[in-house]
Scaffold this motif. Structure first.
Motif, PDB file in Angstrom:
ATOM      1  N   LEU A   1      32.836  59.518   9.531  1.00  0.00           N
ATOM      2  CA  LEU A   1      32.829  58.369   8.619  1.00  0.00           C
ATOM      3  C   LEU A   1      33.678  57.226   9.162  1.00  0.00           C
ATOM      4  O   LEU A   1      33.335  56.056   9.011  1.00  0.00           O
TER       5      LEU A   1
ATOM      6  N   PRO B   1      31.415  55.308  12.473  1.00  0.00           N
ATOM      7  CA  PRO B   1      29.965  55.548  12.393  1.00  0.00           C
ATOM      8  C   PRO B   1      29.175  54.912  13.534  1.00  0.00           C
ATOM      9  O   PRO B   1      28.025  55.259  13.763  1.00  0.00           O
TER      10      PRO B   1
ATOM     11  N   VAL C   1      23.084  56.153  11.129  1.00  0.00           N
ATOM     12  CA  VAL C   1      22.612  56.838   9.929  1.00  0.00           C
ATOM     13  C   VAL C   1      22.745  58.344  10.095  1.00  0.00           C
ATOM     14  O   VAL C   1      23.156  59.059   9.173  1.00  0.00           O
TER      15      VAL C   1
ATOM     16  N   THR D   1      24.921  59.841  11.868  1.00  0.00           N
ATOM     17  CA  THR D   1      26.348  60.131  11.733  1.00  0.00           C
ATOM     18  C   THR D   1      26.752  60.177  10.268  1.00  0.00           C
ATOM     19  O   THR D   1      27.515  61.050   9.850  1.00  0.00           O
ATOM     20  N   TRP D   2      26.234  59.240   9.460  1.00  0.00           N
ATOM     21  CA  TRP D   2      26.548  59.251   8.026  1.00  0.00           C
ATOM     22  C   TRP D   2      26.012  60.514   7.363  1.00  0.00           C
ATOM     23  O   TRP D   2      26.682  61.109   6.512  1.00  0.00           O
ATOM     24  N   TRP D   3      24.798  60.894   7.716  1.00  0.00           N
ATOM     25  CA  TRP D   3      24.229  62.129   7.148  1.00  0.00           C
ATOM     26  C   TRP D   3      25.096  63.323   7.499  1.00  0.00           C
ATOM     27  O   TRP D   3      25.388  64.175   6.663  1.00  0.00           O
TER      28      TRP D   3
ATOM     29  N   ALA E   1      28.228  63.319   8.347  1.00  0.00           N
ATOM     30  CA  ALA E   1      29.523  63.223   7.673  1.00  0.00           C
ATOM     31  C   ALA E   1      29.421  63.717   6.231  1.00  0.00           C
ATOM     32  O   ALA E   1      30.274  64.488   5.765  1.00  0.00           O
ATOM     33  N   GLY E   2      28.372  63.282   5.525  1.00  0.00           N
ATOM     34  CA  GLY E   2      28.185  63.742   4.154  1.00  0.00           C
ATOM     35  C   GLY E   2      27.985  65.237   4.073  1.00  0.00           C
ATOM     36  O   GLY E   2      28.556  65.915   3.208  1.00  0.00           O
TER      37      GLY E   2
END
Length: 200
Positions: free
Chosen positions: A37, A40, A159, A161-163, A165-166
């Motif tokens: 996060l 990113p 994106v 990376t965000w997925w 991270a979540g």
């Protein structure tokens, strides 16, 4: 039915005895999620190396847990399978960091789907009061992450990376809750039976 309940209790006792290993997995996942996060915009190379490091560390913890399970004469096959899978995928990601986004996304999706399936299978060996549903939620999060990657494998590295991270934050949180449920149960029932012969 009685044999199944006995097996579930034995597996639950084993996980409760080694609750800290599950907590370590949760902490590792949360740390990796926070790193993803915070940065990113990292290139796919950097993301692949961070992902590989996490998988290798998580795989080593999983294999170690399987060894302890075998020494305690409890079921260890699923733990070993998950640990080895994470190690193999982590090594592949480390040696091929320049692979295309599509290839990496499909690799990550395969890992998440299989890992989630293995965790759901392992949840049946855990009694409800030891936190079965937290293990189920961890497996479901892995499967949802894998499906999301399959649906949109060509999205940019940011994106992805965000997925990731979540996923890592949710997975880590569920594993920490499970670990402390197991720790609580371990303190309330400190005796663990280890008379049965080892089973795979």
């Amino acid at each position: 039915m009685a044999d199944k309940l006995t097996e579930n209790r034995a597996m639950s006792d084993l996980l409760a005895k080694n609750w800290w290993a599950i907590a370590l997995r949760g902490v590792l996942a949360i740390v990796v999620g926070l790193i993803a996060l915070a940065a990113p915009g990292l290139a796919l190379l950097s993301f692949a190396l961070v992902f590989a490091a996490y998988l290798i560390a998580d795989g080593l913890v999983g294999v170690t847990s399987a060894i302890w399970a075998a020494r305690s004469h409890e079921r260890w096959g699923m733990l070993l399978a998950e640990g080895v899978l994470n190690l193999v995928v982590g090594v592949v990601a480390a040696f091929f960091p320049l692979a295309a986004v599509l290839a990496f996304a499909l690799l990550a999706a395969f890992w998440a789907l299989v890992t989630g399936g293995l965790m759901l299978a392992s949840a049946y060996s855990l009694t409800a009061k030891h936190g079965r549903w937290w293990m189920v939620l961890s497996g479901v999060v892995s499967i949802v992450f894998g499906i999301a990657l399959l649906i949109a494998p060509l999205l940019g590295a940011v994106v992805l990376t965000w997925w990731f991270a979540g996923y890592a934050l949710a997975f880590g949180a569920f594993m920490l809750v499970l670990a402390f449920r197991l720790r609580k149960e371990r303190r309330q029932n400190p005796t663990v039976s280890s008379d049965a012969p080892p089973r795979v």
